[in-house]
Design a protein around this motif. Structure first.
Motif, short mmCIF file in Angstrom:
data_model
loop_
_atom_site.label_atom_id
_atom_site.label_comp_id
_atom_site.label_asym_id
_atom_site.label_seq_id
_atom_site.Cartn_x
_atom_site.Cartn_y
_atom_site.Cartn_z
N ASP A 7 -7.74 9.67 10.84
CA ASP A 7 -6.49 8.92 11.08
C ASP A 7 -6.67 7.43 10.86
O ASP A 7 -5.79 6.76 10.33
N PHE A 8 -7.83 6.89 11.27
CA PHE A 8 -8.02 5.44 11.13
C PHE A 8 -8.09 5.03 9.66
O PHE A 8 -7.71 3.92 9.30
N MET A 9 -8.55 5.94 8.79
CA MET A 9 -8.58 5.62 7.36
C MET A 9 -7.18 5.64 6.77
O MET A 9 -6.83 4.83 5.91
N THR A 10 -6.36 6.58 7.23
CA THR A 10 -4.96 6.61 6.78
C THR A 10 -4.24 5.34 7.18
O THR A 10 -3.49 4.74 6.39
N ASN A 11 -4.45 4.93 8.44
CA ASN A 11 -3.85 3.67 8.91
C ASN A 11 -4.36 2.49 8.09
O ASN A 11 -3.60 1.57 7.76
N ALA A 12 -5.66 2.51 7.77
CA ALA A 12 -6.24 1.41 7.00
C ALA A 12 -5.63 1.33 5.61
O ALA A 12 -5.36 0.24 5.09
N LEU A 13 -5.40 2.48 4.97
CA LEU A 13 -4.80 2.48 3.63
C LEU A 13 -3.35 2.00 3.66
O LEU A 13 -2.92 1.26 2.77
N LEU A 14 -2.61 2.40 4.68
CA LEU A 14 -1.24 1.89 4.83
C LEU A 14 -1.26 0.39 5.08
O LEU A 14 -0.45 -0.36 4.52
N GLY A 15 -2.20 -0.03 5.91
CA GLY A 15 -2.34 -1.46 6.16
C GLY A 15 -2.69 -2.21 4.89
O GLY A 15 -2.20 -3.32 4.65
N ALA A 16 -3.55 -1.62 4.05
CA ALA A 16 -3.93 -2.26 2.78
C ALA A 16 -2.73 -2.40 1.86
O ALA A 16 -2.56 -3.42 1.18
N LEU A 17 -1.87 -1.37 1.82
CA LEU A 17 -0.68 -1.42 0.97
C LEU A 17 0.27 -2.53 1.42
O LEU A 17 0.72 -3.35 0.60
N PHE A 18 0.57 -2.56 2.72
CA PHE A 18 1.50 -3.57 3.22
C PHE A 18 0.88 -4.97 3.16
O PHE A 18 1.59 -5.97 2.93
N ALA A 19 -0.43 -5.06 3.34
CA ALA A 19 -1.11 -6.36 3.22
C ALA A 19 -1.01 -6.87 1.79
O ALA A 19 -0.79 -8.06 1.55
N ALA A 20 -1.17 -5.97 0.81
CA ALA A 20 -1.07 -6.37 -0.59
C ALA A 20 0.33 -6.87 -0.92
O ALA A 20 0.49 -7.86 -1.66
N ILE A 21 1.35 -6.21 -0.38
CA ILE A 21 2.74 -6.63 -0.65
C ILE A 21 3.03 -7.99 -0.03
O ILE A 21 3.53 -8.91 -0.70
N THR A 22 2.72 -8.13 1.26
CA THR A 22 3.03 -9.39 1.94
C THR A 22 2.19 -10.55 1.39
O THR A 22 2.72 -11.65 1.16
N ALA A 23 0.91 -10.30 1.18
CA ALA A 23 0.04 -11.36 0.66
C ALA A 23 0.39 -11.69 -0.78
O ALA A 23 0.30 -12.86 -1.20
N GLY A 24 0.78 -10.69 -1.57
CA GLY A 24 1.15 -10.94 -2.96
C GLY A 24 2.38 -11.82 -3.08
O GLY A 24 2.41 -12.77 -3.88
N LEU A 25 3.39 -11.53 -2.29
CA LEU A 25 4.63 -12.33 -2.33
C LEU A 25 4.41 -13.73 -1.77
O LEU A 25 4.75 -14.73 -2.41
N ALA A 26 3.84 -13.80 -0.56
CA ALA A 26 3.61 -15.10 0.06
C ALA A 26 2.58 -15.91 -0.72
O ALA A 26 2.72 -17.13 -0.89
N GLY A 27 1.55 -15.24 -1.22
CA GLY A 27 0.49 -15.93 -1.95
C GLY A 27 0.98 -16.53 -3.25
O GLY A 27 0.59 -17.65 -3.62
#
Length: 269
Positions: A7-27
């Motif tokens: 489960d923690f890996m699934t959460n980590a992958l979802l976190g990676a996806l949303f981190a990429a979106i937010t960081a990509g736009l803001a960055g």
């Protein structure tokens, strides 16, 4: 594929996806406006909110979000209204936030057990609440950049020109700066205060090697950010090294390879 059974890996992958979106736009916004130092200032200033959260017993990320947004808005206000140089304002709030966090953490009874996670990141321990917050922010940023894409692009490249036909430039800057601050703070769980700035700056710079289109830079930043985050996550899982540092190392390696590849192609053709 076996690691997806955790489960923690699934959460980590979802976190990676949303981190990429937010960081990509803001960055893309802060890199285009040459405001990378602002991102560093927000991350370190938000440490004050983490310390306050520990001291008063509420979620440190909530405190960091409030402190980070307030710091970002203060930078905009001081640089525009009070005629203080932006880099000076960032430096002052940077130091104030770190000092505040250190004082409150020192005053907090007992030991702050997961403080290192905030400093250096802990993607494998990201909670459902962190994922929900990043997911909501991703939707907000996508909607905001979609609706006001042209205005944000003009502000990023030529603010003086935008002011000739719009009187809302300052309002847009305040709103966008607040959203950037939230993106920075919520990604602290990914790479930590020390390294989170890399998530916002390296992917856009990689995309800029291959294109000058604002939209393509955003899309490229998200793709590269997600690929680099997942690669770093998998490597750190199998080698058992810090996740945040591994992600940043992978992204930096991609940037170096991209620069060399671009130079080789340009020289050859």
């Amino acid at each position: 594929m076996d690691i997806l059974g955790y489960d923690f890996m699934t959460n980590a992958l979802l976190g990676a996806l949303f981190a990429a979106i937010t960081a990509g736009l803001a960055g893309t916004y802060i890199v285009s406006r040459r405001m990378v130092f602002l991102g560093g200032g927000i991350t370190h200033a938000s440490f004050g909110g983490i310390g306050i959260g520990y001291f008063f017993g509420f979620n440190p990320i909530v405190g960091a979000s409030l402190f980070g947004v307030a710091s970002a808005l203060c930078v905009e206000y001081l640089s525009v209204r009070q005629k203080i140089r932006e880099d000076s304002a960032i430096g002052i709030l940077w130091a104030l936030g770190m000092a505040t966090g250190i004082i409150f953490i020192y005053l907090t009874p007992g030991y702050a057990p997961d403080l290192m996670g905030y400093l250096f990141g802990s993607l494998l321990t990201i909670s459902t609440g962190d994922i929900v917050a990043l997911g909501v922010l991703s939707l907000v940023l996508i909607s905001y950049f979609t609706v006001f894409y042209r205005t944000l692009m003009y502000i990023s490249y030529d603010e003086t020109y935008v002011r000739t036909y719009s009187s809302s430039v300052s309002l847009f800057k305040y709103i966008t700066t607040a959203l950037v601050a939230l993106a920075v703070v919520l990604n602290i769980r990914m790479a930590g205060i020390i390294l989170v700035l890399s998530l916002l700056t390296i992917p856009p710079n990689i995309a800029m090697i291959f294109t000058s289109s604002y939209l393509k830079i955003i899309i490229g930043s998200i793709i590269v950010g997600f690929a680099g985050t997942v690669t770093g996550l998998v490597i750190s899982y199998f080698i058992n090294i810090p996740t945040g540092a591994t992600i940043v190392f992978v992204l930096a390696l991609i940037w170096i390879i991209s620069k060399l590849l671009r130079g080789w192609v340009k020289k050859r053709w």
